[in-house]
Design a protein around this motif. Structure first.
Motif, PDB file in Angstrom:
ATOM      1  N   TYR A   1      66.491 -47.227  92.736  1.00  0.00           N
ATOM      2  CA  TYR A   1      67.361 -47.583  91.601  1.00  0.00           C
ATOM      3  C   TYR A   1      66.636 -47.185  90.264  1.00  0.00           C
ATOM      4  CZ  TYR A   1      69.804 -50.019  87.975  1.00  0.00           C
ATOM      5  OH  TYR A   1      70.669 -50.299  86.818  1.00  0.00           O
ATOM      6  N   MET A   2      65.363 -47.457  90.147  1.00  0.00           N
ATOM      7  CA  MET A   2      64.333 -47.048  89.212  1.00  0.00           C
ATOM      8  C   MET A   2      64.368 -45.788  88.846  1.00  0.00           C
ATOM      9  SD  MET A   2      63.710 -49.873  87.790  1.00  0.00           S
ATOM     10  CE  MET A   2      62.933 -49.172  86.387  1.00  0.00           C
ATOM     11  N   ILE A   3      64.298 -44.841  89.896  1.00  0.00           N
ATOM     12  CA  ILE A   3      64.433 -43.395  89.823  1.00  0.00           C
ATOM     13  C   ILE A   3      65.714 -42.930  89.418  1.00  0.00           C
ATOM     14  CG2 ILE A   3      64.418 -41.394  91.335  1.00  0.00           C
ATOM     15  CD1 ILE A   3      62.424 -42.721  93.112  1.00  0.00           C
ATOM     16  N   ASP A   4      66.794 -43.463  89.611  1.00  0.00           N
ATOM     17  CA  ASP A   4      68.141 -43.111  89.191  1.00  0.00           C
ATOM     18  C   ASP A   4      68.305 -43.441  87.721  1.00  0.00           C
ATOM     19  OD1 ASP A   4      68.866 -42.269  91.738  1.00  0.00           O
ATOM     20  OD2 ASP A   4      70.132 -43.853  92.085  1.00  0.00           O
ATOM     21  N   LEU A   5      67.818 -44.717  87.496  1.00  0.00           N
ATOM     22  CA  LEU A   5      67.836 -45.082  86.061  1.00  0.00           C
ATOM     23  C   LEU A   5      67.041 -44.206  85.341  1.00  0.00           C
ATOM     24  CD1 LEU A   5      68.930 -47.625  84.348  1.00  0.00           C
ATOM     25  CD2 LEU A   5      66.608 -48.821  84.870  1.00  0.00           C
ATOM     26  N   GLU A   6      65.792 -43.991  85.435  1.00  0.00           N
ATOM     27  CA  GLU A   6      64.988 -42.812  84.602  1.00  0.00           C
ATOM     28  C   GLU A   6      65.470 -41.857  84.805  1.00  0.00           C
ATOM     29  OE1 GLU A   6      60.922 -43.739  85.224  1.00  0.00           O
ATOM     30  OE2 GLU A   6      61.098 -45.647  84.682  1.00  0.00           O
ATOM     31  N   SER A   7      66.272 -41.289  85.522  1.00  0.00           N
ATOM     32  CA  SER A   7      66.602 -39.991  85.533  1.00  0.00           C
ATOM     33  C   SER A   7      67.977 -39.758  85.082  1.00  0.00           C
ATOM     34  CB  SER A   7      66.607 -39.316  86.985  1.00  0.00           C
ATOM     35  OG  SER A   7      67.700 -39.908  87.840  1.00  0.00           O
ATOM     36  N   ALA A   8      68.440 -40.882  84.259  1.00  0.00           N
ATOM     37  CA  ALA A   8      69.618 -40.934  83.874  1.00  0.00           C
ATOM     38  C   ALA A   8      70.971 -40.422  84.746  1.00  0.00           C
ATOM     39  CB  ALA A   8      69.884 -39.853  82.681  1.00  0.00           C
ATOM     40  N   LYS A   9      70.657 -40.749  86.125  1.00  0.00           N
ATOM     41  CA  LYS A   9      71.781 -40.468  87.132  1.00  0.00           C
ATOM     42  C   LYS A   9      73.096 -41.571  86.710  1.00  0.00           C
ATOM     43  CE  LYS A   9      72.989 -40.439  92.060  1.00  0.00           C
ATOM     44  NZ  LYS A   9      72.346 -40.600  93.333  1.00  0.00           N
ATOM     45  N   SER A  10      74.108 -40.886  86.398  1.00  0.00           N
ATOM     46  CA  SER A  10      74.970 -41.706  85.718  1.00  0.00           C
ATOM     47  C   SER A  10      76.246 -42.195  86.869  1.00  0.00           C
ATOM     48  CB  SER A  10      76.010 -40.957  84.956  1.00  0.00           C
ATOM     49  OG  SER A  10      76.579 -41.687  84.020  1.00  0.00           O
ATOM     50  N   ASN A  11      76.595 -43.370  86.467  1.00  0.00           N
ATOM     51  CA  ASN A  11      77.626 -43.916  87.388  1.00  0.00           C
ATOM     52  C   ASN A  11      78.878 -44.292  86.691  1.00  0.00           C
ATOM     53  OD1 ASN A  11      77.410 -46.758  86.226  1.00  0.00           O
ATOM     54  ND2 ASN A  11      75.904 -47.025  87.735  1.00  0.00           N
ATOM     55  N   LEU A  12      79.909 -44.497  87.327  1.00  0.00           N
ATOM     56  CA  LEU A  12      81.253 -44.626  86.657  1.00  0.00           C
ATOM     57  C   LEU A  12      80.990 -45.746  85.492  1.00  0.00           C
ATOM     58  CD1 LEU A  12      84.306 -43.912  86.211  1.00  0.00           C
ATOM     59  CD2 LEU A  12      84.802 -45.757  88.025  1.00  0.00           C
ATOM     60  N   TYR A  13      80.299 -46.760  85.605  1.00  0.00           N
ATOM     61  CA  TYR A  13      80.146 -47.890  84.559  1.00  0.00           C
ATOM     62  C   TYR A  13      79.486 -47.397  83.295  1.00  0.00           C
ATOM     63  CZ  TYR A  13      78.747 -51.990  82.192  1.00  0.00           C
ATOM     64  OH  TYR A  13      78.388 -52.923  81.332  1.00  0.00           O
ATOM     65  N   VAL A  14      78.554 -46.617  83.558  1.00  0.00           N
ATOM     66  CA  VAL A  14      77.557 -46.048  82.554  1.00  0.00           C
ATOM     67  C   VAL A  14      78.396 -44.951  81.824  1.00  0.00           C
ATOM     68  CG1 VAL A  14      75.618 -44.622  81.958  1.00  0.00           C
ATOM     69  CG2 VAL A  14      75.386 -46.629  83.486  1.00  0.00           C
ATOM     70  N   THR A  15      79.188 -44.188  82.497  1.00  0.00           N
ATOM     71  CA  THR A  15      79.994 -43.090  81.896  1.00  0.00           C
ATOM     72  C   THR A  15      80.935 -43.845  80.956  1.00  0.00           C
ATOM     73  OG1 THR A  15      79.478 -41.558  83.756  1.00  0.00           O
ATOM     74  CG2 THR A  15      81.276 -41.030  82.230  1.00  0.00           C
ATOM     75  N   ARG A  16      81.684 -44.777  81.294  1.00  0.00           N
ATOM     76  CA  ARG A  16      82.710 -45.324  80.646  1.00  0.00           C
ATOM     77  C   ARG A  16      82.251 -45.979  79.513  1.00  0.00           C
ATOM     78  NH1 ARG A  16      86.990 -47.539  85.268  1.00  0.00           N
ATOM     79  NH2 ARG A  16      87.765 -45.480  86.011  1.00  0.00           N
ATOM     80  N   LEU A  17      81.029 -46.717  79.829  1.00  0.00           N
ATOM     81  CA  LEU A  17      80.486 -47.561  78.615  1.00  0.00           C
ATOM     82  C   LEU A  17      80.206 -46.773  77.519  1.00  0.00           C
ATOM     83  CD1 LEU A  17      79.083 -50.058  77.437  1.00  0.00           C
ATOM     84  CD2 LEU A  17      76.851 -49.319  78.771  1.00  0.00           C
ATOM     85  N   PHE A  18      79.396 -45.367  77.669  1.00  0.00           N
ATOM     86  CA  PHE A  18      78.991 -44.445  76.632  1.00  0.00           C
ATOM     87  C   PHE A  18      80.296 -43.799  75.946  1.00  0.00           C
ATOM     88  CE2 PHE A  18      74.821 -45.236  78.202  1.00  0.00           C
ATOM     89  CZ  PHE A  18      74.010 -45.221  76.958  1.00  0.00           C
ATOM     90  N   ARG A  19      81.222 -43.540  76.966  1.00  0.00           N
ATOM     91  CA  ARG A  19      82.647 -43.223  76.431  1.00  0.00           C
ATOM     92  C   ARG A  19      83.318 -43.996  75.291  1.00  0.00           C
ATOM     93  NH1 ARG A  19      86.412 -41.104  80.596  1.00  0.00           N
ATOM     94  NH2 ARG A  19      87.898 -40.575  78.911  1.00  0.00           N
ATOM     95  N   THR A  20      83.183 -45.229  75.763  1.00  0.00           N
ATOM     96  CA  THR A  20      83.927 -46.158  74.875  1.00  0.00           C
ATOM     97  C   THR A  20      82.938 -46.560  73.556  1.00  0.00           C
ATOM     98  OG1 THR A  20      84.701 -47.503  76.882  1.00  0.00           O
ATOM     99  CG2 THR A  20      84.506 -48.723  74.707  1.00  0.00           C
ATOM    100  N   LEU A  21      81.586 -46.480  73.689  1.00  0.00           N
ATOM    101  CA  LEU A  21      80.883 -46.591  72.383  1.00  0.00           C
ATOM    102  C   LEU A  21      81.000 -45.284  71.511  1.00  0.00           C
ATOM    103  CD1 LEU A  21      77.596 -47.641  74.131  1.00  0.00           C
ATOM    104  CD2 LEU A  21      79.262 -49.262  72.860  1.00  0.00           C
TER     105      LEU A  21
END
Length: 88
Positions: free
Chosen positions: A50-70
């Protein structure tokens, strides 16, 4: 003025416009704290994967939608980090 005005000059402050920006701040803060990915993951009860994914900016649907909304709302984020012991 922020919550800790006496520290603002020394605290890194970085704009976050996309998941990769957030990932870079997380990695930098972890490294500044002298923690490995495994150590931080253990402290948080996360897997190292999970830390590897987080630090490599591996996106998931939640993160993608969050940044699109912002972005759509014109909201910008600025992250600041520093030594928690100094602020306590």
């Amino acid at each position: 003025m922020g919550l800790y005005p006496h520290l603002e000059a020394s605290m890194p402050s970085l704009p976050v416009r996309k998941p990769a920006d957030l990932a870079a701040v997380i990695r930098a803060a972890r490294e500044d704290a002298g923690l490995s990915q495994v150590e931080l993951a253990d402290r948080l009860a996360f897997s190292r994967d999970y830390m590897i994914d987080l630090e490599s900016a591996k996106s998931n649907l939640y993160v993608t939608r969050l940044f699109r909304t912002l972005h759509e709302l014109g909201v910008t984020l600025t992250l600041e980090y520093g030594d928690d012991d100094v602020r306590a």
